[in-house]
Write a protein that holds these residues in place. Structure first.
Motif, PDB file in Angstrom:
ATOM      1  N   TYR A 199       0.831  -1.194   0.000  1.00  0.00           N
ATOM      2  CA  TYR A 199       0.000   0.000   0.000  1.00  0.00           C
ATOM      3  C   TYR A 199       0.875   1.257   0.000  1.00  0.00           C
ATOM      4  N   ALA A 241       2.114   2.175  -3.362  1.00  0.00           N
ATOM      5  CA  ALA A 241       1.070   2.752  -4.216  1.00  0.00           C
ATOM      6  C   ALA A 241       0.756   4.178  -3.779  1.00  0.00           C
ATOM      7  N   PHE A 250      -7.716  11.119   0.019  1.00  0.00           N
ATOM      8  CA  PHE A 250      -8.792  10.142  -0.172  1.00  0.00           C
ATOM      9  C   PHE A 250      -8.369   8.717   0.243  1.00  0.00           C
ATOM     10  N   CYS A 251      -7.136   8.345  -0.052  1.00  0.00           N
ATOM     11  CA  CYS A 251      -6.669   6.984   0.261  1.00  0.00           C
ATOM     12  C   CYS A 251      -6.752   6.718   1.758  1.00  0.00           C
ATOM     13  N   CYS A 269      -9.835   5.159   4.017  1.00  0.00           N
ATOM     14  CA  CYS A 269     -10.053   3.724   4.291  1.00  0.00           C
ATOM     15  C   CYS A 269      -8.831   3.026   4.854  1.00  0.00           C
ATOM     16  N   HIS A 270      -7.642   3.449   4.408  1.00  0.00           N
ATOM     17  CA  HIS A 270      -6.435   2.742   4.862  1.00  0.00           C
ATOM     18  C   HIS A 270      -6.016   3.202   6.256  1.00  0.00           C
ATOM     19  N   CYS A 277     -16.261   0.363   2.755  1.00  0.00           N
ATOM     20  CA  CYS A 277     -14.864   0.401   2.304  1.00  0.00           C
ATOM     21  C   CYS A 277     -14.600  -0.514   1.111  1.00  0.00           C
ATOM     22  N   HIS A 278     -15.390  -1.568   0.941  1.00  0.00           N
ATOM     23  CA  HIS A 278     -15.090  -2.535  -0.124  1.00  0.00           C
ATOM     24  C   HIS A 278     -15.849  -2.251  -1.411  1.00  0.00           C
ATOM     25  N   PHE A 300     -16.496   1.379  -3.759  1.00  0.00           N
ATOM     26  CA  PHE A 300     -16.410   2.846  -3.801  1.00  0.00           C
ATOM     27  C   PHE A 300     -15.998   3.322  -5.185  1.00  0.00           C
ATOM     28  N   GLN A 337     -13.676  -0.131  -6.731  1.00  0.00           N
ATOM     29  CA  GLN A 337     -13.931  -1.495  -6.269  1.00  0.00           C
ATOM     30  C   GLN A 337     -15.438  -1.731  -6.268  1.00  0.00           C
ATOM     31  N   ARG A 373      -2.926 -13.153   0.646  1.00  0.00           N
ATOM     32  CA  ARG A 373      -1.621 -13.573   1.169  1.00  0.00           C
ATOM     33  C   ARG A 373      -1.581 -15.057   1.517  1.00  0.00           C
ATOM     34  N   GLY A 420     -11.881  -6.820  -5.535  1.00  0.00           N
ATOM     35  CA  GLY A 420     -11.087  -5.873  -4.758  1.00  0.00           C
ATOM     36  C   GLY A 420     -10.334  -4.868  -5.605  1.00  0.00           C
ATOM     37  N   ASP A 421      -9.102  -4.657  -5.226  1.00  0.00           N
ATOM     38  CA  ASP A 421      -8.262  -3.629  -5.831  1.00  0.00           C
ATOM     39  C   ASP A 421      -8.214  -3.761  -7.352  1.00  0.00           C
ATOM     40  N   ARG A 456      -5.514  -6.081  -9.541  1.00  0.00           N
ATOM     41  CA  ARG A 456      -5.398  -7.541  -9.401  1.00  0.00           C
ATOM     42  C   ARG A 456      -5.857  -8.180 -10.692  1.00  0.00           C
ATOM     43  N   ARG A 505      -0.741  -9.573  -8.326  1.00  0.00           N
ATOM     44  CA  ARG A 505      -0.985  -8.225  -7.800  1.00  0.00           C
ATOM     45  C   ARG A 505       0.012  -7.310  -8.478  1.00  0.00           C
TER      46      ARG A 505
HETATM   47  C1  HEC Z   1     -13.227   3.583   0.162  1.00  0.00           C
HETATM   48  C2  HEC Z   1     -12.093   2.837   0.688  1.00  0.00           C
HETATM   49  C3  HEC Z   1     -10.733   2.903   0.000  1.00  0.00           C
HETATM   50  C4  HEC Z   1     -10.088   3.990  -0.511  1.00  0.00           C
HETATM   51  C5  HEC Z   1     -10.581   5.428  -0.553  1.00  0.00           C
HETATM   52  C6  HEC Z   1      -8.829   3.494  -1.018  1.00  0.00           C
HETATM   53  N1  HEC Z   1      -8.707   2.159  -0.793  1.00  0.00           N
HETATM   54 FE1  HEC Z   1      -7.117   0.977  -1.254  1.00  0.00          FE
HETATM   55  N2  HEC Z   1      -8.133  -0.650  -0.637  1.00  0.00           N
HETATM   56  C7  HEC Z   1      -9.376  -0.638  -0.061  1.00  0.00           C
HETATM   57  C8  HEC Z   1      -9.806  -1.988   0.208  1.00  0.00           C
HETATM   58  C9  HEC Z   1     -11.125  -2.399   0.826  1.00  0.00           C
HETATM   59  C10 HEC Z   1      -8.764  -2.828  -0.229  1.00  0.00           C
HETATM   60  C11 HEC Z   1      -8.730  -4.342  -0.153  1.00  0.00           C
HETATM   61  C12 HEC Z   1      -9.151  -4.989  -1.454  1.00  0.00           C
HETATM   62  C13 HEC Z   1      -8.150  -5.936  -1.968  1.00  0.00           C
HETATM   63  O1  HEC Z   1      -7.348  -6.425  -1.180  1.00  0.00           O
HETATM   64  O2  HEC Z   1      -8.150  -6.176  -3.190  1.00  0.00           O
HETATM   65  C14 HEC Z   1      -7.719  -1.959  -0.753  1.00  0.00           C
HETATM   66  C15 HEC Z   1      -6.517  -2.406  -1.280  1.00  0.00           C
HETATM   67  C16 HEC Z   1      -5.530  -1.575  -1.763  1.00  0.00           C
HETATM   68  C17 HEC Z   1      -4.256  -2.041  -2.259  1.00  0.00           C
HETATM   69  C18 HEC Z   1      -3.781  -3.456  -2.322  1.00  0.00           C
HETATM   70  C19 HEC Z   1      -2.908  -3.643  -1.121  1.00  0.00           C
HETATM   71  C20 HEC Z   1      -2.301  -4.990  -0.974  1.00  0.00           C
HETATM   72  O3  HEC Z   1      -1.928  -5.257   0.171  1.00  0.00           O
HETATM   73  O4  HEC Z   1      -2.192  -5.755  -1.918  1.00  0.00           O
HETATM   74  C21 HEC Z   1      -3.540  -0.923  -2.639  1.00  0.00           C
HETATM   75  C22 HEC Z   1      -2.152  -0.893  -3.225  1.00  0.00           C
HETATM   76  C23 HEC Z   1      -4.397   0.215  -2.381  1.00  0.00           C
HETATM   77  N3  HEC Z   1      -5.600  -0.215  -1.847  1.00  0.00           N
HETATM   78  C24 HEC Z   1      -4.017   1.527  -2.621  1.00  0.00           C
HETATM   79  C25 HEC Z   1      -4.871   2.615  -2.474  1.00  0.00           C
HETATM   80  C26 HEC Z   1      -4.504   3.977  -2.838  1.00  0.00           C
HETATM   81  C27 HEC Z   1      -3.150   4.408  -3.382  1.00  0.00           C
HETATM   82  C28 HEC Z   1      -5.601   4.746  -2.599  1.00  0.00           C
HETATM   83  C29 HEC Z   1      -5.788   6.212  -2.914  1.00  0.00           C
HETATM   84  C30 HEC Z   1      -5.552   6.595  -4.293  1.00  0.00           C
HETATM   85  C31 HEC Z   1      -6.638   3.864  -2.052  1.00  0.00           C
HETATM   86  N4  HEC Z   1      -6.152   2.595  -1.983  1.00  0.00           N
HETATM   87  C32 HEC Z   1      -7.887   4.303  -1.651  1.00  0.00           C
HETATM   88  C33 HEC Z   1     -10.138   0.473   0.242  1.00  0.00           C
HETATM   89  C34 HEC Z   1      -9.851   1.756  -0.166  1.00  0.00           C
END
Ligand code: HEC
Ligand code: HEC
Ligand code: HEC
Ligand code: HEC
Ligand code: HEC
Length: 340
Positions: A73, A76, A84-85, A88-89, A148-149, A151, A166, A202, A238-239, A242, A312
């Motif tokens: 994460y 990225a 914004f990121c 949720c994170h 969160c899952h 959006f 997602q 994982r 998810g992401d 993938r 990934r």
């Molecule tokens: C509304 C909630 C939300 C927002 C906003 C969000 N994420 Fe996420 N993100 C998630 C969720 C839920 C997952 C888990 C899904 C998955 O594993 O595929 C995830 C998974 C990821 C992963 C995969 C991580 C891994 O361990 O493999 C990355 C990289 C990531 N996000 C980057 C970002 C970035 C960069 C931003 C901003 C640009 C962002 N996310 C914004 C909810 C969010």
């Protein structure tokens, strides 16, 4: 005062004087992004983990707890550092400020999922607790995860899946699965309690079990039947980075490649001035798919190797999918089809 409220909740105190609960507050409030309670959340979470040691041991080290400190994460986020990121994170952090270590390491905490309104959210049951419980069946549905899952890309508004980063909840609805997210992702441990490990990408063994692959060939043509096994949404979900890489390769005596083809099952995007535009989504649905490859007459008489890998992606390199830099991959299936 928010911190007083959170702690009082955990200790089961009456907070009415300080923060009178209105009917809206005692109804189910779904967990979701941008809670922004910072150190009050850290303190309340410490109380939860102090009493619920089993759930705490499972959650500690999970991708939920590590959501804001996991290297994949952070890499990225370094490329796309949008506030914004964080929502949720690091849902308990202020959205527009980098959190300190404690708030960062809380990630998606017990409090983020369970403490969304006046009392600790739980599923229907009769047990009592030394703190208030709000028992609501909605907490065992996908509404506990949806905030969160599922959006949109920042700035997009429509209900079109193409506007979403997602889409796991709509995929789950379309799958017709009678199981909830928690049924599959929070299996019961030997003690009867729901697992809080949330292990998925994982765990190579679980990923392999999630796909059955069978292959057949005639001359230079290969058919690969890919069937997800008990997956309640698209695979992968998810992401957006993938994907499944599916490849077939005819090879000669010296293992030199005679003919080959490679495809990606993923959401394919074009890069435009308005951001990523979805061209095609060919991820597997729960019904699966049969992919046909034709390596042509030059492949006849040579063995053909096939391979399916869950990948990934760390850095997509523009729109050239084959050039993407991988974070990680797990080979789900591979085999050889003898020459014929
Ligand atoms: C509304 C909630 C939300 C927002 C906003 C969000 N994420 Fe996420 N993100 C998630 C969720 C839920 C997952 C888990 C899904 C998955 O594993 O595929 C995830 C998974 C990821 C992963 C995969 C991580 C891994 O361990 O493999 C990355 C990289 C990531 N996000 C980057 C970002 C970035 C960069 C931003 C901003 C640009 C962002 N996310 C914004 C909810 C969010
Ligand atoms: C003083 C110890 C203590 C603290 C602090 C505490 N709990 Fe509990 N909790 C219990 C006990 C004891 C029960 C009832 C037995 C059980 O289910 O483990 C319970 C029950 C629950 C239940 C309901 C289980 C059921 O019956 O369905 C949930 C959910 C829960 N706690 C979550 C939390 C969360 C989240 C926090 C932090 C905000 C928290 N608890 C803080 C001791 C505590
Ligand atoms: C990502 C959201 C999420 C996080 C984080 C989370 N929980 Fe839960 N928890 C749930 C859901 C959802 C259920 C109910 C699942 C069901 O039965 O359908 C649950 C069930 C429980 C239960 C009920 C008893 C059981 O295990 O079956 C307890 C107690 C509990 N959680 C405590 C905790 C504690 C303590 C933490 C932090 C260490 C925590 N939870 C973190 C979502 C979460
Ligand atoms: C407050 C936001 C939030 C809520 C609520 C939430 N999640 Fe997550 N979840 C995340 C984030 C963020 C990640 C990705 C962490 C990372 O990899 O950086 C994640 C990761 C996961 C993963 C691991 C994915 C992988 O790639 O291995 C699973 C499984 C998961 N969540 C399931 C659930 C389920 C089931 C629920 C509902 C019971 C839920 N989550 C509720 C934010 C949330
Ligand atoms: C019928 C079982 C089932 C249901 C229901 C289900 N999932 Fe999954 N999910 C899986 C399997 C199987 C995988 C892939 C391997 C694994 O995690 O075991 C997976 C993977 C994931 C991943 C990791 C990304 C990926 O594709 O590898 C996330 C995030 C996730 N699920 C979230 C959810 C959410 C949120 C819900 C509810 C809306 C949900 N799942 C419902 C079975 C299910």
């Amino acid at each position: 005062m928010r911190s007083g409220l959170l702690l009082a909740l955990v200790l089961g105190c009456d907070t009415a004087a300080e923060f009178p609960p209105t009917p809206a507050m005692v109804a189910f409030a779904a967990p979701g992004p941008a809670r922004q309670r910072q150190h009050a959340a850290v303190a309340a979470n410490r109380a939860c983990t102090g009493c619920h040691v089993e759930e705490a041991a499972e959650w500690q080290g999970s991708l939920h707890q590590r959501a804001n400190i996991e290297p994949a994460y952070l890499r990225a986020f370094a490329i796309e550092p949008m506030p914004f990121c964080r929502s949720c994170h690091a849902p308990e952090a202020l959205v527009d400020q980098a959190p300190d270590h404690e708030v960062s390491a809380l990630g998606v905490g017990c409090v983020t999922c369970h403490l969304t309104s006046g009392e600790v959210l739980a599923t229907p049951g009769t047990g009592s607790a030394p703190h208030g419980l709000l028992r609501d069946a909605a907490f065992s549905s996908s509404r506990a995860c949806e905030g969160c899952h599922q959006f949109r890309f920042p700035g997009r508004m429509s209900a079109d899946p193409a506007d979403f980063m997602q889409t796991t909840v709509m995929e789950h609805e379309a799958s017709g699965s009678s199981q909830s997210c928690a049924d599959c992702h929070m299996p019961r441990e030997a003690n009867g309690k729901r697992s809080h490990r949330f292990v998925s990408s994982r765990d190579p063994e679980k990923l392999k079990q999630a796909l059955s692959v069978s292959a057949e060939r005639s001359s230079g043509a290969v058919k690969l039947a890919l069937r997800p096994v008990n997956v309640g949404h698209s695979f992968p979900t998810g992401d957006l980075f993938r994907r499944l890489e599916v490849s077939v390769e005819a090879y000669g005596d010296d293992h030199a490649v005679v003919a080959s083809e490679r495809r990606y099952l993923t959401r394919h995007f074009d890069l435009t001035s308005r951001g990523r535009m979805l061209l095609k989504d060919d991820r597997l649905t729960p019904a699966g798919a049969t992919l046909e490859f034709d390596l042509g007459p030059q492949a006849a008489g040579f063995p053909i190797a096939y391979r399916v890998a869950y990948q990934r992606v760390a850095h997509p390199q523009g729109i050239d999918e084959a050039a993407a830099v991988l974070e990680d991959e797990v080979v789900l299936a591979q085999g050889d089809l003898p020459a014929r």
